[in-house]
Design a protein around this motif. Sequence first.
Motif, short mmCIF file in Angstrom:
data_model
loop_
_atom_site.label_atom_id
_atom_site.label_comp_id
_atom_site.label_asym_id
_atom_site.label_seq_id
_atom_site.Cartn_x
_atom_site.Cartn_y
_atom_site.Cartn_z
N SER A 156 28.29 7.76 -2.50
CA SER A 156 29.04 7.92 -3.68
C SER A 156 28.12 7.25 -4.98
CB SER A 156 30.36 7.21 -3.77
OG SER A 156 30.92 7.06 -5.19
N GLU A 157 27.77 8.01 -5.75
CA GLU A 157 26.82 7.85 -6.99
C GLU A 157 27.47 6.66 -7.84
OE1 GLU A 157 24.19 9.76 -10.68
OE2 GLU A 157 26.20 10.54 -9.72
N LEU A 158 28.75 7.00 -8.16
CA LEU A 158 29.58 6.15 -9.16
C LEU A 158 29.59 4.85 -8.51
CD1 LEU A 158 31.34 5.43 -11.55
CD2 LEU A 158 33.20 6.43 -10.20
N ALA A 159 30.17 4.77 -7.02
CA ALA A 159 30.37 3.41 -6.36
C ALA A 159 29.15 2.55 -6.28
CB ALA A 159 30.79 3.57 -5.12
N LEU A 160 27.87 3.43 -6.12
CA LEU A 160 26.42 2.69 -5.84
C LEU A 160 26.18 2.12 -7.33
CD1 LEU A 160 24.18 2.08 -4.20
CD2 LEU A 160 23.09 4.38 -5.10
N TYR A 161 26.38 2.74 -8.46
CA TYR A 161 26.03 2.41 -9.76
C TYR A 161 26.95 1.19 -9.86
CZ TYR A 161 26.50 2.17 -14.68
OH TYR A 161 26.54 1.70 -16.14
N GLN A 162 28.27 1.13 -9.91
CA GLN A 162 28.98 0.02 -10.25
C GLN A 162 28.52 -1.04 -9.41
OE1 GLN A 162 32.86 1.91 -9.26
NE2 GLN A 162 33.12 2.27 -11.40
N VAL B 269 25.54 -19.37 8.71
CA VAL B 269 25.48 -17.93 8.44
C VAL B 269 24.36 -17.78 7.66
CG1 VAL B 269 26.90 -16.41 7.09
CG2 VAL B 269 27.91 -17.95 8.77
N THR B 270 24.31 -18.82 6.41
CA THR B 270 23.23 -18.40 5.33
C THR B 270 21.88 -18.42 5.71
OG1 THR B 270 24.66 -19.71 3.83
CG2 THR B 270 22.48 -19.55 3.39
N GLU B 271 21.54 -19.26 6.87
CA GLU B 271 20.21 -19.21 7.51
C GLU B 271 19.72 -18.02 7.91
OE1 GLU B 271 17.81 -21.66 6.81
OE2 GLU B 271 19.53 -22.71 5.72
N LEU B 272 20.67 -17.18 8.52
CA LEU B 272 20.45 -16.04 9.39
C LEU B 272 19.77 -15.14 8.12
CD1 LEU B 272 20.32 -14.10 11.86
CD2 LEU B 272 22.69 -13.38 11.29
N TYR B 273 20.66 -15.07 7.11
CA TYR B 273 20.01 -14.10 6.10
C TYR B 273 18.94 -14.23 5.02
CZ TYR B 273 24.19 -12.07 8.10
OH TYR B 273 25.16 -11.58 9.04
N ARG B 274 18.83 -15.72 4.87
CA ARG B 274 17.89 -16.05 3.89
C ARG B 274 16.44 -15.62 4.21
NH1 ARG B 274 18.47 -22.42 2.79
NH2 ARG B 274 20.26 -21.40 1.54
N GLY B 275 15.87 -15.09 3.06
CA GLY B 275 14.44 -14.59 3.04
C GLY B 275 14.32 -13.28 3.92
N LYS B 276 15.47 -12.66 4.45
CA LYS B 276 15.31 -11.28 4.88
C LYS B 276 15.43 -10.32 4.01
CE LYS B 276 14.89 -13.78 8.92
NZ LYS B 276 16.15 -13.95 9.78
N SER B 277 15.29 -9.04 4.79
CA SER B 277 15.76 -7.64 4.13
C SER B 277 17.02 -7.12 4.76
CB SER B 277 14.41 -6.90 4.21
OG SER B 277 14.56 -5.51 3.56
N VAL B 278 17.84 -7.08 4.08
CA VAL B 278 19.40 -6.67 4.45
C VAL B 278 19.64 -5.61 3.96
CG1 VAL B 278 21.61 -7.29 4.96
CG2 VAL B 278 19.66 -9.30 4.65
N MET B 279 20.29 -4.72 4.81
CA MET B 279 20.64 -3.15 4.44
C MET B 279 22.26 -3.34 4.51
SD MET B 279 19.35 0.52 5.86
CE MET B 279 20.39 2.01 5.33
N VAL B 280 22.90 -2.86 3.75
CA VAL B 280 24.50 -2.60 3.73
C VAL B 280 24.72 -1.38 3.50
CG1 VAL B 280 26.56 -3.36 2.80
CG2 VAL B 280 24.72 -5.19 3.05
N THR B 281 25.36 -0.43 4.42
CA THR B 281 25.79 0.88 4.40
C THR B 281 27.18 0.75 3.96
OG1 THR B 281 26.62 1.17 6.52
CG2 THR B 281 24.25 1.46 6.36
N GLY B 282 27.42 1.82 3.07
CA GLY B 282 29.00 1.88 2.65
C GLY B 282 28.97 0.77 1.35
N ALA B 283 27.91 0.18 0.50
CA ALA B 283 27.55 -0.80 -0.46
C ALA B 283 28.75 -0.74 -1.39
CB ALA B 283 26.23 -1.04 -0.86
N GLY B 284 29.39 0.33 -1.65
CA GLY B 284 30.17 0.46 -2.94
C GLY B 284 31.64 0.35 -2.34
N GLY B 285 32.05 0.28 -1.22
CA GLY B 285 33.24 0.25 -0.96
C GLY B 285 33.84 -1.10 -0.62
#
Length: 638
Positions: A326-332, A286-302
Amino acid sequence: MSASAILYRFVTSLDRTSKRVLLMLVDLVQIPLALLFGLLVDYGQLEDEALAAGPGQIVAFAALLVVCGAVFSLLLDLHRIQLKAYEQQAVMRTGAFALLTGIAGFLIQPMFFSEVLSATTMVIFTMSLAMLSVVTRLVARDILLGIYRHGGKRRRVLIYGAGQTGVQLANALRTDAALEPAGFVDDNSTLQKLMVAGLPVHSPVRLEELVEELNIHRVVIAMPSLSRPKLAQLARRLQNLPCEVRTIPSFSALTGDDGEIQDRMQSLDPVSFLGRKGLEQDMEGVTELYRGKSVMVTGAGGSIGSELCRQVLSCRPTRLVLFELSELALYQIERELSELQGRRRVEVVAVLGSVTDQACVTRVMREHEVEIVLHAAAYKHVPMVESNPLAGLSNNVLGTRILAEAAEAQGVSHFVLISTDKAVRPTNIMGAAKRLAELMVQDLATRSARTRFSMVRFGNVLGSSGSVIPLFEEQISRGGPVTVTHRDVTRYFMTIGEAVRLVLTAGSFTEGGDVFVLDMGRPIRIMQLAHDMIEAAGYSVRDADNPDGDIEIQITGLRPGEKLHEELLIGSQLLGTHHPKILRALEGHLSEIEVATALKALRTAIAEGDDEGARAAVRRWVDGYSPYEEADEAGTSA
């Protein structure tokens, strides 16, 4: 202005120093008075031959005693004791002050008299001084409280519970400048019509009358021996009174000595309710797939999105893009990840945006060179989406399509859609929307040469926002009732950690268009979960078999679009993966033309605000979709 108001204004205008000086002067004036009383009682007259030195020497002796008394008063801090707090310990100090002054007088009297005063005189002096000092302060205390009571605005308090805590509270309030105890209310019939701590005890049947008759401003529940649920129930029963209602714990609980209450306040571990072993922490590859990559998570505050961010961060990507509406969720979540980073040099980018905004999604992926997309953004609450079908379909279906197309256009290597077991033969718009989202991704997966698309389907997530465990915990803390929709309703459950590890692992297993599911064991009966949580919190269930229990479980009926039992698979074909607990489902999908037709119908219905048109499109293209209205009609006709 009344005399009481004038006295109140005078007393409250005195500063602390003035009050202390006044108290000390009262103590010192009593010393010569007590000495005079002792001499008169023992000798009968001041011209007695034993007092041959004359009145001058007596005055000098008294003056030196006053000096000694002042020293002892300062050493014992008598002047610092507040009158309204003058109780047993203060009386003991006052007695010590009188005793020390008497001993000093006995030792220094040879300096003033040719014949030593009799021991009887000094004993009478000491006792008189002690009595004068104590009585003077007690009288002054009562006068002061009377001034506060009539000149100030003390709020009257009725104490519910005449036990130890109630009595302690009444005694504490007697000297309070803002609150005044007016009486007790107690369910114990043997205490009613008696006087406890100087206050009458009334029956709770007369509570409403008492509030009006006694001009009560606040009712305080002082019954910490009751379980917390029953206290909450009593508080709710008193909410309709035309006054404030408060509860007070035991005094030992206030000081942190009540171990039982502390034990009950410990948070519950969701894993203990799974009924199976949890998915292990470490997943190879698992770790190797994401290491050194640019990863985008949508719904990051949920709930799921934020945990995805935490675990991806531990894989050491070069960049983590947090995409959130959500601005608040993103800030947190941004603030939390900044604290978690430590020495990791991961660029964390916070982006406010919606997955339905094609221009925004494309720009973010291009500017930040996104290589992996984890799509957790969705409207997930079944009743809410059922009431707002157009918003749910727009976000969950069209938003997923826009995001997936942008990922394919920008050359993203891996795209993982987070789905739900409610997408399997759905009975509600939320589940149908998630199934349509799966079909959108599966369609792109068959035609993409650059992006590996996959989907992860799992059941209810323990501890996520809106899930059953936080709801039950809140209901238990309020004293119940705990609400269950149906006695036989069951659900598959997994923890947030398990859900996220499944999502991350899916990216490393995928071959394109895969639907991954977790072997979640047997589904859990929600009724049994409610029982377990009540008992785990230290309480008992109140039902027909146990009418004296703490918390009741109420059956509310299935909500619109809610199933009695959820499923994880549309078909029956499953393939294994590199992990024994993660399976790959083989399921059919729509053709490219069918997907295009479904998208056109949905976009038209959403643009025109046509709820029925949107539902018709869902009914046509989602295999197994059976709206709850149709299910009810079928059940009735059968």
